[in-house]
Design a protein around this motif. Structure first.
Motif, PDB file in Angstrom:
ATOM      1  N   THR A   1       0.826  -1.205   0.000  1.00 38.70           N
ATOM      2  CA  THR A   1       0.000   0.000   0.000  1.00 38.70           C
ATOM      3  C   THR A   1       0.862   1.258   0.000  1.00 38.70           C
ATOM      4  OG1 THR A   1      -0.223  -0.101   2.409  1.00 38.70           O
ATOM      5  CG2 THR A   1      -1.981  -1.094   1.090  1.00 38.70           C
TER       6      THR A   1
ATOM      7  N   GLN B   1       1.917   1.793  -3.552  1.00 33.73           N
ATOM      8  CA  GLN B   1       0.810   2.260  -4.376  1.00 33.73           C
ATOM      9  C   GLN B   1       0.555   3.742  -4.166  1.00 33.73           C
ATOM     10  OE1 GLN B   1      -2.449  -0.282  -3.328  1.00 33.73           O
ATOM     11  NE2 GLN B   1      -1.803  -1.934  -4.675  1.00 33.73           N
ATOM     12  N   HIS B   2       0.717   4.211  -2.935  1.00 33.48           N
ATOM     13  CA  HIS B   2       0.479   5.625  -2.651  1.00 33.48           C
ATOM     14  C   HIS B   2       1.597   6.507  -3.192  1.00 33.48           C
ATOM     15  CE1 HIS B   2      -3.146   5.163  -0.419  1.00 33.48           C
ATOM     16  NE2 HIS B   2      -2.601   4.317   0.436  1.00 33.48           N
ATOM     17  N   THR B   3       2.822   5.976  -3.263  1.00 30.26           N
ATOM     18  CA  THR B   3       3.929   6.778  -3.792  1.00 30.26           C
ATOM     19  C   THR B   3       3.919   6.820  -5.316  1.00 30.26           C
ATOM     20  OG1 THR B   3       5.428   4.890  -3.698  1.00 30.26           O
ATOM     21  CG2 THR B   3       5.419   6.391  -1.813  1.00 30.26           C
TER      22      THR B   3
ATOM     23  N   ARG C   1       1.293   7.147  -7.194  1.00 30.60           N
ATOM     24  CA  ARG C   1       0.151   7.933  -7.704  1.00 30.60           C
ATOM     25  C   ARG C   1       0.569   9.295  -8.101  1.00 30.60           C
ATOM     26  NH1 ARG C   1      -5.172   6.492  -4.181  1.00 30.60           N
ATOM     27  NH2 ARG C   1      -5.170   4.315  -4.700  1.00 30.60           N
TER      28      ARG C   1
END
Length: 78
Positions: A71, A74-76, A78
């Motif tokens: 996770t 995935q956040h980095t 975006r």
């Protein structure tokens, strides 16, 4: 020939470590409770139950840490 990767955010490494410890303890306690209180089992904690509980705790730790890592990536991205 080691690949030394440093986490740009040391706080996330600490969070990941604490979550892994908590997941290990939860997996260990829940599986020991299963062996101790599940109806139909002999209600005895033997070495087999302890080893299985340690394995379940390790699996829970691995799963939690991989989930947190995935996770975070995935956040980095975006």
């Amino acid at each position: 020939m080691t690949d030394d990767r440093k986490d740009p955010n040391p706080q996330s490494a600490t969070r990941r470590r604490h979550a892994g410890i908590a997941a290990f303890l939860v997996g260990l306690v829940l599986s020991l409770a299963f062996f101790a209180f599940f109806p139909g089992l002999p209600h005895v904690i033997d070495w087999g139950a302890i080893l299985v509980s340690l394995a379940v705790g390790g699996l829970a730790r691995w799963g939690c840490q991989s989930w947190i890592t995935r996770t975070a990536h995935q956040h980095t991205n975006r």
